[in-house]
Design a protein around this motif. Structure first.
Motif, short mmCIF file in Angstrom:
data_model
loop_
_atom_site.label_atom_id
_atom_site.label_comp_id
_atom_site.label_asym_id
_atom_site.label_seq_id
_atom_site.Cartn_x
_atom_site.Cartn_y
_atom_site.Cartn_z
N TYR A 195 0.84 -1.20 0.00
CA TYR A 195 0.00 0.00 0.00
C TYR A 195 0.88 1.25 0.00
O TYR A 195 1.80 1.36 0.81
CB TYR A 195 -0.90 0.00 1.24
N SER A 209 -8.35 2.94 1.99
CA SER A 209 -7.26 2.42 2.82
C SER A 209 -6.82 1.04 2.34
O SER A 209 -5.88 0.46 2.88
CB SER A 209 -7.68 2.36 4.29
N SER A 238 -1.66 11.64 -1.10
CA SER A 238 -1.03 11.87 0.20
C SER A 238 -0.70 10.56 0.92
O SER A 238 0.02 10.55 1.91
CB SER A 238 -1.91 12.75 1.09
N THR A 239 -1.23 9.42 0.45
CA THR A 239 -0.86 8.14 1.06
C THR A 239 0.26 7.45 0.28
O THR A 239 0.63 6.32 0.59
CB THR A 239 -2.08 7.18 1.11
N GLN A 380 -11.68 -1.89 12.92
CA GLN A 380 -10.35 -1.28 12.81
C GLN A 380 -9.42 -1.75 13.93
O GLN A 380 -8.21 -1.81 13.76
CB GLN A 380 -10.45 0.25 12.82
N ARG A 383 -8.34 -5.09 12.86
CA ARG A 383 -7.36 -4.89 11.78
C ARG A 383 -5.96 -4.70 12.38
O ARG A 383 -4.97 -5.24 11.86
CB ARG A 383 -7.76 -3.68 10.94
N ALA A 435 -3.58 -5.63 5.78
CA ALA A 435 -2.25 -5.36 6.35
C ALA A 435 -1.40 -4.47 5.46
O ALA A 435 -0.33 -4.02 5.87
CB ALA A 435 -1.52 -6.68 6.62
N GLY A 436 -1.83 -4.22 4.24
CA GLY A 436 -1.10 -3.33 3.34
C GLY A 436 0.16 -3.93 2.72
O GLY A 436 0.97 -3.22 2.14
N VAL B 57 -2.17 1.87 7.54
CA VAL B 57 -1.42 0.62 7.61
C VAL B 57 0.09 0.81 7.71
O VAL B 57 0.79 -0.03 8.23
CB VAL B 57 -1.70 -0.32 6.40
N ILE B 60 3.05 6.61 8.28
CA ILE B 60 3.39 7.85 7.59
C ILE B 60 2.65 8.99 8.28
O ILE B 60 1.64 8.78 8.93
CB ILE B 60 3.03 7.84 6.08
#
Lengths: 486, 96
Positions: A195, A209, A238-239, A380, A383, A435-436, B57, B60
């Motif tokens: 991610y 997300s 921005s992510t 969440q 998560r 978990a990305g 996740v 950042i």
């Protein structure tokens, strides 16, 4: 060798040596699409005239001494939730059926910089919600290996276009398995990056997300090259990860896997996994062992809740993201409605298909006053437990492996009346998005009814290199042949 | 009707989502939503006493930059996909 059966890196060599023109490659693929896509339905937007014009432009660029990069002149299909300027983008939805993108997604800008060739916009489940590509306002995509079966979803068009030799490579998006799962069912390679590695600017947000853009190819090398072409920091997202303060583990091909520590989570070998799939996965694990990897069974207990957590978080984010489709700025509008609110309500009721409406309802419920704590916030928190389980596992193992999909391609219509069974299709892929982390699906074998089986390789955040290492070794041992029945 | 979700819930949620359900669709939606929510509700059995919810996740932080003017979408481009527009804006039905 027939042009359409070549990989991007093979075509690249020929283009570089000026042994072949981009136009010839384009014509071969157009011919193939015209021959097979009436049965597959992988494309929503396909304009042969424009493809030829663009290919000729690329040839002029090359003949003037332009640099030939990995994807210069390579025909690629793009999932129809990624913006390409001045091209229609539908998200396979009635609500966007006439929408034309007014800008390029960052991934498209990056491919344009290489002078890639856009083949067309690929079919998908509406707004990327689905596991079979049956939720498309433009009709279902069929699996090239068996036209009575689904290609998987939601990136069914990208996967099927690559498996049927209509496209060399493709870009899809993966929110809960939407790249890996159709890659497994269609017998091609599909990769979901960490991610934040690939900019989401210009991909229509489903669950922000979890969403990540990634490549499809007919081999691991093409997926690695395409991933390298589209990844990198982008100030428009921005992510997006800025790597300057992080260690980048670059992958060099041929590194081998001697001494690599491989974990096999028992939570991914659940009872839903078909016995033939299981046997093939165990066989593939033996190949890793034969090549010097250390194999050990392991446990990530909180994965038991991953599916439930996903079906709270993803619809919640979707219900918020999709509020922008209200008939005001773009897309379909119910023109007979009286007054603004009625216009909103009727536009959204008629514009969205059943699965999208269902997920908006689930998400709205989970975020509504009185239920937020019990559903969204609780999800969440779990998560976090799932992320911690992965962190713990990756303190011990370099990669985790298992099936990509619990079954091979199922029949069209088979799961449409059983929502929970349909949702279970993603049980092995969903934890990765929560978990990305990065994960790939590579073909590892055929079932007795000649359908592809996918093997999933997962690694820690930013350890794409470990995924690629193992994938390359397996690929060289498995000797996979794509033999669709079309 | 459902164990967790009933007709009134569906009507309430569809109001929040600004999305109509015909009276003939509400029963079916109630059953489907009930089935899904009943399934996901199994998360209530997990002990999450000291666990913080995930907000991102990867670790950042906020991304900040100078507020400098730059090229943006031209009004005519932005209006191109509008179902109805006038010279300088989106047209909407009467606000009731």
């Amino acid at each position: 060798m027939e042009l359409i059966s070549m990989k991007a890196h093979e075509l690249h060599e020929l283009i570089k040596k000026k042994e072949i023109k981009a136009e010839d490659i384009a014509r071969a693929h157009i011919e193939r699409i015209e021959e097979t896509d009436r049965n597959i339905n992988a494309f929503i937007t396909f304009k042969p005239g424009e493809i030829i014009e663009n290919a000729k432009k690329i040839d002029r660029y090359i003949s003037k001494g332009g640099v030939v990069r990995d994807f210069t002149g390579i025909p690629i299909s793009i999932k129809d939730n990624i913006c390409v300027k001045d091209i229609r983008m539908t998200c396979a939805s009635k609500i966007l059926a006439d929408y034309t993108s007014i800008y390029d997604a960052t991934v498209i800008k990056k491919l344009n910089a290489q002078n890639y060739l856009l083949l067309g916009k690929a079919n998908m489940d509406e707004f990327a919600m689905g596991s079979s590509n049956e939720n498309s306002a433009f009709g279902p995509v069929k699996n090239p290996w068996d036209l009575e079966r689904v290609p998987g979803g939601s990136s069914g068009g990208p996967a099927a276009s690559v498996a049927s030799f209509e496209a060399v490579c493709s870009l899809g998006s993966d929110t809960g398995g939407s790249i890996r799962m159709p890659a497994a069912l269609c017998g091609v390679v599909g990769f979901k990056p960490t991610y934040g590695r690939v900019s989401r600017y210009g991909v229509v947000a489903f669950a922000s997300s979890l969403d990540q853009i990634g490549p499809f190819g007919r081999d691991v090398t093409d997926c690695i090259n395409l991933y390298n072409a589209i990844s990198g920091h982008d100030e428009l997202d921005s992510t997006s990860l800025d790597m300057k303060d992080k260690k980048d583990h670059e992958y060099k091909s041929g590194q081998g896997i001697k001494g690599m520590k491989v974990g096999v989570p028992k939570e991914l070998m659940v009872k839903e996994v078909d016995s033939e799939v299981k046997a093939s996965i165990l066989n593939t694990i033996k190949i890793l062992e034969k090549n010097g990897a250390d194999i050990e069974e392991t446990t990530l207990p909180s994965l038991e809740y991953a599916l439930s957590v996903y079906y709270i978080i993803a619809p919640s984010e979707a219900s918020s993201n999709l509020s922008r489709f209200d008939g005001v700025r773009y897309g379909y509008r119910d023109k007979d409605a009286q007054g603004l609110r009625e216009m909103y309500r009727k536009t959204r009721a008629a514009g969205f298909g059943p699965e999208v409406r269902r997920r908006i309802m689930i998400g709205t419920y989970c975020l509504s006053s009185g239920y937020y704590d019990a559903y969204y916030e609780k999800a969440q928190k779990i998560r976090t437990l799932i992320i911690n389980d992965f962190k713990k596992a990756f303190s011990k193992f370099d990669i985790l492996v298992g099936p990509t999909s619990p079954t091979t391609a199922f029949r069209l219509g088979e799961r449409m009346d059983d929502l929970l069974l349909m949702y279970l299709s993603d049980i092995c892929t969903i934890p990765v998005n929560l978990a990305g982390i990065p994960a790939i699906s590579i073909p590892c074998g055929l079932s007795s009814d000649k359908l592809p089986i996918g093997f999933q390789i997962m690694a820690d955040t930013l350890r794409e290199d470990n995924v690629f290492k193992a994938a390359h070794v397996l690929e060289s041992e498995i000797n996979w042949k794509i033999t669709p029945k079309i | 009707m459902g164990k967790i979700i009933n007709r009134e819930d569906v009507i309430h949620i569809s109001n929040l989502a600004e999305m109509d359900y015909g009276s003939d669709e509400i029963d079916e939606m109630t059953l489907q939503l009930d089935k899904i929510i009943e399934h996901v509700a199994k998360i209530s059995e997990v002990d999450t006493g000291n666990v913080s919810p995930t907000s991102h996740v990867l670790d950042i932080s906020n991304v900040l930059r100078e507020d400098e003017p730059r090229q943006s979408v031209e009004p005519e481009e932005a209006l191109k996909n509008a179902p109805e527009s006038s010279a300088d804006g989106f047209k909407i039905p009467k606000i009731d």
